[in-house]
Design a protein around this motif. Sequence first.
Motif, short mmCIF file in Angstrom:
data_model
loop_
_atom_site.label_atom_id
_atom_site.label_comp_id
_atom_site.label_asym_id
_atom_site.label_seq_id
_atom_site.Cartn_x
_atom_site.Cartn_y
_atom_site.Cartn_z
N THR A 39 0.80 -1.23 0.00
CA THR A 39 0.00 0.00 0.00
C THR A 39 0.83 1.28 0.00
O THR A 39 0.32 2.34 -0.35
N LEU A 40 2.11 1.20 0.36
CA LEU A 40 2.94 2.40 0.44
C LEU A 40 3.91 2.57 -0.72
O LEU A 40 4.29 3.69 -1.05
N SER A 41 4.35 1.45 -1.30
CA SER A 41 5.37 1.54 -2.34
C SER A 41 5.43 0.25 -3.14
O SER A 41 4.76 -0.72 -2.83
N THR A 42 6.27 0.28 -4.15
CA THR A 42 6.56 -0.90 -4.95
C THR A 42 8.06 -1.13 -4.89
O THR A 42 8.85 -0.20 -5.03
N GLN A 43 8.43 -2.37 -4.67
CA GLN A 43 9.84 -2.74 -4.64
C GLN A 43 10.15 -3.56 -5.88
O GLN A 43 9.36 -4.42 -6.28
N VAL A 44 11.29 -3.26 -6.49
CA VAL A 44 11.71 -3.95 -7.71
C VAL A 44 13.13 -4.46 -7.51
O VAL A 44 14.00 -3.72 -7.05
N PHE A 45 13.34 -5.72 -7.89
CA PHE A 45 14.63 -6.37 -7.71
C PHE A 45 15.06 -7.00 -9.03
O PHE A 45 14.24 -7.57 -9.74
N GLY A 46 16.34 -6.89 -9.35
CA GLY A 46 16.84 -7.53 -10.56
C GLY A 46 18.19 -6.98 -10.97
O GLY A 46 18.85 -6.25 -10.22
N ASP A 47 18.58 -7.33 -12.18
CA ASP A 47 19.82 -6.84 -12.76
C ASP A 47 19.76 -5.32 -12.91
O ASP A 47 18.73 -4.77 -13.34
N TYR A 48 20.85 -4.66 -12.57
CA TYR A 48 20.90 -3.19 -12.58
C TYR A 48 20.37 -2.61 -13.89
O TYR A 48 19.50 -1.74 -13.90
N ASP A 49 20.91 -3.06 -15.02
CA ASP A 49 20.52 -2.50 -16.31
C ASP A 49 19.04 -2.74 -16.62
O ASP A 49 18.36 -1.87 -17.17
N GLN A 50 18.53 -3.90 -16.26
CA GLN A 50 17.13 -4.21 -16.52
C GLN A 50 16.19 -3.40 -15.64
O GLN A 50 15.16 -2.92 -16.10
N VAL A 51 16.55 -3.24 -14.38
CA VAL A 51 15.74 -2.43 -13.47
C VAL A 51 15.72 -0.98 -13.94
O VAL A 51 14.65 -0.34 -14.02
N MET A 52 16.89 -0.45 -14.27
CA MET A 52 16.96 0.95 -14.69
C MET A 52 16.23 1.19 -16.02
O MET A 52 15.58 2.23 -16.19
#
Length: 82
Positions: A39-52
């Motif tokens: 409800t407050l945020s979204t967290q994203v995890f993965g390879d730096y280039d793919q996340v960016m």
Amino acid sequence: MQLSIEISKYPLTEHYIEPIKGFIELLNQKPELHVITNTLSTQVFGDYDQVMAALSEGIRWSFERYGKVVFVVKFLHGDLRP
């Protein structure tokens, strides 16, 4: 390199639910990313280039489609998913 981000989106409009849901849907379309939404945020995890790349695409999409939007993002080195 692995990256973890926490992002909150604040559309500057009365109708803020649709822009937020659309952004989260864009992130969830990326099978290479691990996305956790609460409800407050979204967290994203993965390879730096793919996340960016996904973040850049989603922010651009939000600005072009909805205009003024505020994003608050925290960047953490490594995969810190729970």
